[in-house]
Write an enzyme that holds these catalytic residues in place. Structure first.
Site, short mmCIF file in Angstrom:
data_model
loop_
_atom_site.label_atom_id
_atom_site.label_comp_id
_atom_site.label_asym_id
_atom_site.label_seq_id
_atom_site.Cartn_x
_atom_site.Cartn_y
_atom_site.Cartn_z
N SER A 198 -3.97 41.74 0.15
CA SER A 198 -2.61 42.07 0.57
C SER A 198 -1.69 41.63 -0.55
O SER A 198 -1.65 40.46 -0.93
CB SER A 198 -2.24 41.30 1.84
OG SER A 198 -0.82 41.16 1.91
N ASP A 211 1.55 46.11 2.51
CA ASP A 211 2.31 45.69 3.70
C ASP A 211 3.72 46.27 3.67
O ASP A 211 4.60 45.75 2.99
CB ASP A 211 2.37 44.15 3.77
CG ASP A 211 1.08 43.57 4.30
OD1 ASP A 211 0.54 42.64 3.65
OD2 ASP A 211 0.58 44.06 5.33
N MET A 251 7.16 46.89 5.34
CA MET A 251 7.97 46.26 6.39
C MET A 251 9.40 46.80 6.31
O MET A 251 9.97 46.90 5.22
CB MET A 251 8.00 44.73 6.19
CG MET A 251 6.62 44.10 6.23
SD MET A 251 6.72 42.31 6.02
CE MET A 251 4.99 41.90 6.04
N HIS A 275 -0.22 49.38 5.73
CA HIS A 275 -0.02 48.74 7.04
C HIS A 275 1.45 48.94 7.39
O HIS A 275 2.32 48.26 6.86
CB HIS A 275 -0.38 47.25 6.92
CG HIS A 275 -0.10 46.45 8.15
ND1 HIS A 275 -0.19 45.09 8.17
CD2 HIS A 275 0.29 46.82 9.40
CE1 HIS A 275 0.12 44.65 9.38
NE2 HIS A 275 0.41 45.68 10.15
N MET A 290 4.42 48.41 9.18
CA MET A 290 5.16 47.55 10.11
C MET A 290 6.60 48.08 10.17
O MET A 290 7.55 47.47 9.67
CB MET A 290 5.13 46.09 9.63
CG MET A 290 3.75 45.47 9.79
SD MET A 290 3.53 43.93 8.90
CE MET A 290 3.01 44.56 7.31
N MET A 295 -4.36 41.90 14.26
CA MET A 295 -3.51 40.89 13.60
C MET A 295 -3.90 39.50 14.08
O MET A 295 -3.93 39.24 15.28
CB MET A 295 -2.04 41.16 13.90
CG MET A 295 -1.48 42.43 13.27
SD MET A 295 -1.69 42.52 11.49
CE MET A 295 -0.63 41.16 10.96
N GLY A 319 0.83 33.84 4.25
CA GLY A 319 0.69 32.38 4.24
C GLY A 319 0.75 31.70 5.59
O GLY A 319 0.93 30.48 5.67
N GLY A 365 -4.37 37.73 1.73
CA GLY A 365 -3.15 37.69 0.91
C GLY A 365 -3.10 36.42 0.09
O GLY A 365 -3.58 36.35 -1.04
#
Ligand code: DX5
Ligand code: ZN
Length: 238
Positions: free
Chosen positions: A20, A47, A49, A80, A82, A151, A159, A215
């Protein structure tokens, strides 16, 4: 679509490690991705977003288009999404160079229509389940999917700590996928995303996960992507 997935090379692999790039150096995203590709990681987890579906904002089709130009045609771009409007803008991600799109069940009013439309547009398709979302939503469309993304953190940031209560969800999903394949149906990857590190990745494989997004376990200040990958691979071989 099976040809697409075979081209993507995941059929028959033991475990895909999908970097990631969220915790990579976003100021030089192409170079960070190239480091992952040079380490042999050819399934890149992007990712996306929108600051609405999740409380963070990253990048969209224009950045992905530039990444595809910089990295060439080979690496798998796994987006992904989001975002709140995947139903109206998924084609933009395919046009930008994504091979695979994963959409959140929580952000789709007409999930079956959405996943079939993504497949019809030529991409492989997955649905994403947040930690609080039951697996049943994915089971309703399982025959249309190439992947289910479970998820193991609440989406929005890299993190974070792994949420262990996803174990039963993964085991139920594995049982349903095995039954679907035994009846002649499509194989479906179980992908997990969030808090995956060398200390828990072998356990996730034993649960039935075949694709792990990593990630901060790969992109961090402690070591290079290559060095971090060696630690993760050693944990899988132990
Ligand atoms: C979170 C993202 C994850 C995250 C993974 O919303 O979907 O892909 O970047 O990062 P780590 O592996 O550090 O939890
Ligand atoms: Zn992700």
């Amino acid at each position: 679509m099976l040809m697409v997935m075979r081209r993507l090379g995941w059929l028959g692999r033991v475990m895909i490690i999908a970097p990631s790039v969220l915790t990579a150096n976003l100021a030089d995203l192409a170079q960070s991705c190239q480091k992952a590709v040079d380490s042999g990681l050819d399934w890149l987890h992007l990712d996306v977003m929108d600051g609405n579906f999740v409380p963070n904002l990253t990048f969209g089709p224009p950045v992905i288009r530039s990444l595809r130009k910089a990295l060439g045609p080979e690496p798998v771009f796994d987006a992904h999404l989001m975002i709140s409007n995947a139903e109206t803008c998924f084609q933009d991600y395919i046009d930008a160079g994504c091979n695979h799109l994963s959409v959140h069940v929580e952000a789709a009013t007409h999930l079956h229509r959405l996943v079939t439309a993504i497949r019809a547009a030529g991409a492989s398709v997955g649905v994403v389940l947040n930690p609080g979302t039951p697996v049943d939503a994915a089971l309703e469309v399982l025959s249309e999917l190439d992947l289910v993304l479970v998820m193991s953190v609440n989406p929005g940031f890299g993190g974070q700590s792994f949420i262990p209560t996803v174990e039963q969800k993964i085991r139920r999903l594995k049982t349903a996928i095995d039954a679907q394949v035994a009846a002649g149906g499509r194989p479906v990857q179980i992908q997990i995303d969030g808090g995956v590190k060398s200390h828990n990745i072998a356990m996730l494989r034993d649960w039935g996960v075949s694709n792990c997004v990593v990630g901060s376990g790969l992109f961090n200040e402690k070591a290079s992507v290559q060095e971090n990958l060696e630690i993760i691979k050693a944990a899988l071989e132990a």
